[in-house]
Write an enzyme that holds these catalytic residues in place. Sequence first.
Site, PDB file in Angstrom:
ATOM      1  NE  ARG A   1      42.376 -28.427   7.587  1.00 56.96           N
ATOM      2  CZ  ARG A   1      42.551 -27.708   9.166  1.00 56.96           C
ATOM      3  NH1 ARG A   1      43.661 -26.402   9.254  1.00 56.96           N
ATOM      4  NH2 ARG A   1      41.824 -26.919   9.881  1.00 56.96           N
TER       5      ARG A   1
ATOM      6  CG  HIS B   1      39.685 -23.125  11.143  1.00 58.89           C
ATOM      7  ND1 HIS B   1      40.460 -23.503  10.392  1.00 58.89           N
ATOM      8  CD2 HIS B   1      40.468 -22.144  12.009  1.00 58.89           C
ATOM      9  CE1 HIS B   1      41.912 -22.976  10.815  1.00 58.89           C
ATOM     10  NE2 HIS B   1      41.774 -22.444  11.257  1.00 58.89           N
TER      11      HIS B   1
ATOM     12  CG  ASN C   1      41.700 -25.539  13.233  1.00 55.47           C
ATOM     13  OD1 ASN C   1      42.491 -26.319  12.784  1.00 55.47           O
ATOM     14  ND2 ASN C   1      41.690 -23.962  13.594  1.00 55.47           N
ATOM     15  CD  GLU C   2      44.549 -25.251  15.431  1.00 56.67           C
ATOM     16  OE1 GLU C   2      44.710 -24.044  16.662  1.00 56.67           O
ATOM     17  OE2 GLU C   2      45.958 -25.301  15.073  1.00 56.67           O
TER      18      GLU C   2
ATOM     19  CD  GLU D   1      48.019 -16.105  13.617  1.00 51.04           C
ATOM     20  OE1 GLU D   1      47.235 -16.482  12.506  1.00 51.04           O
ATOM     21  OE2 GLU D   1      47.959 -16.910  14.413  1.00 51.04           O
TER      22      GLU D   1
HETATM   23  C1  BGC Z   1      45.597 -22.481  14.003  1.00 49.04           C
HETATM   24  C2  BGC Z   1      45.252 -20.702  12.243  1.00 49.04           C
HETATM   25  C3  BGC Z   1      46.156 -20.171  13.370  1.00 49.04           C
HETATM   26  C4  BGC Z   1      46.999 -20.423  13.345  1.00 49.04           C
HETATM   27  C5  BGC Z   1      48.868 -19.849  13.716  1.00 49.04           C
HETATM   28  C6  BGC Z   1      46.482 -22.743  14.436  1.00 49.04           C
HETATM   29  O1  BGC Z   1      46.273 -22.405  15.968  1.00 49.04           O
HETATM   30  O2  BGC Z   1      43.909 -23.376  13.004  1.00 49.04           O
HETATM   31  O3  BGC Z   1      43.916 -20.561  12.024  1.00 49.04           O
HETATM   32  O4  BGC Z   1      46.739 -18.798  11.957  1.00 49.04           O
HETATM   33  O5  BGC Z   1      47.318 -21.720  13.985  1.00 49.04           O
HETATM   34  O6  BGC Z   1      48.622 -18.971  14.448  1.00 49.04           O
END
Ligand code: BGC
Length: 442
Positions: free
Chosen positions: A74, A118, A162-163, A399
């Site tokens: 992914r 994302h 994504n989220e 991050e």
């Molecule tokens: C996200 C990632 C992130 C991970 C750790 C998820 O909410 O999709 O991009 O790095 O969490 O925080």
Amino acid sequence: MPFPARFRWGVATAAYQIEGAAAEDGRGDSVWDVFCREPGRVRDGHTGDVACDHYHRWPEDVALMAGLGVDAYRFSIAWPRVQPDGRGAAEPRGLDFYDRLVDALLERGITPFPTLFHWDLPQALEDRGGWMNREVAHRFAEYAALVAGRLADRVEHWITLNEPVVVTAFGYALGIHAPGRTLLLDAMPTAHHQLLGHGLAVTALREQGARQVGLTNHYSPAWAADETSEADRRAAAAFDVFMNRLYTESVLRGRYPDLSVLGDLDPASFVRDGDLAVIGAPVDFLGVNYYNPTRVKAPGPGDPLPFEIAPIEEYPTTGMGWPIVPDAFLGLLRTLRETYPDALPPIYVTENGCTFGDSIHDEERIDFLARHIDAVHRAVDEGVDVRGYFVWSLLDNFEWAEGYHARFGLVHVDYDTQRRTPKDSYAWYRDHIARSRGQVTG
Ligand code: BGC
């Protein structure tokens, strides 16, 4: 019972977190490029300009995946590489990159699971209001069609968003992520517009031949701080709507849960007739990202939000300070099945993982993954239709607001040299996959 034969083991990444090459091949600025340049936004002023330099080192990264023996990868496609201004004709060099990546994956027998968004919205669209602007939902569907027009002859599985909750909460409500707005509950149209974009993209993708389309949500089970307190229980229910149910009920049932629990909100000001039918277009799978549960208590006087987050102190935590609770993961998978018995499509766990310092001898990560995979296993045994599991992440990477301080990878990255070193967890996951293949039946 072993895992089902066709269960897919994978790893996950995202474009802005690994690619770097921020100004190459016509790529435009995303909201994250701009956010990172603003002093004080990201720890130590880190940016994604270079990240893991995956844009140049992708063959090595594909080889690392092949070494793991994963079935699936992914990754996300950077919208500003494909449409530098968020609209109009595609930048061919941007699409070429993903085209080559997809071919390399397929040659290795790795199924691509691209995510179209994302979090790296083209800045040009943010300048027009970003996800606060309904028009962006339509731009997203056009972008989805461009990408699928190029790749859907080889890519079967597509993840739209994504989220979306994290974009709304961290990006527009609290200002912790790009674009750094602090609209609190006034950010709620961004949830609706992302979901609308998802629904429009589902149709656009299918028109281009995409066969399996889903979205990825972030799930965090809500625990009332004091189960005997009605105010805490109400706050936990509001958090559950805000965090989990809004993005599930709308997509799976074509309706919103009662949003009045969130406070003074007028959905009629941003939801138009017919939107929920678009959002509720059938999906082929649901992507579930799980990291930890959240303890919730009643808000204090004058608090603009209907809940407050309280610490969870009785469990060990990861390097991020997140409580490690695999049982809550099992509980979440059960809850999804119980809440949507007739509407729940197959699930892919599209992210699960942790940080623990930067040692390559990462026993704690192995323990974390083993226990969470066991939770998935138990859910599968109970009949929850989970089809795959992706570790977050293949590589240590950028991050977000934590910059390069938080390392989620199975593979260590030395950011000075870009040297990749597989951690102990890499060997463990490789062996786990091989073992689970040895056991499979049916
Ligand atoms: C996200 C990632 C992130 C991970 C750790 C998820 O909410 O999709 O991009 O790095 O969490 O925080």
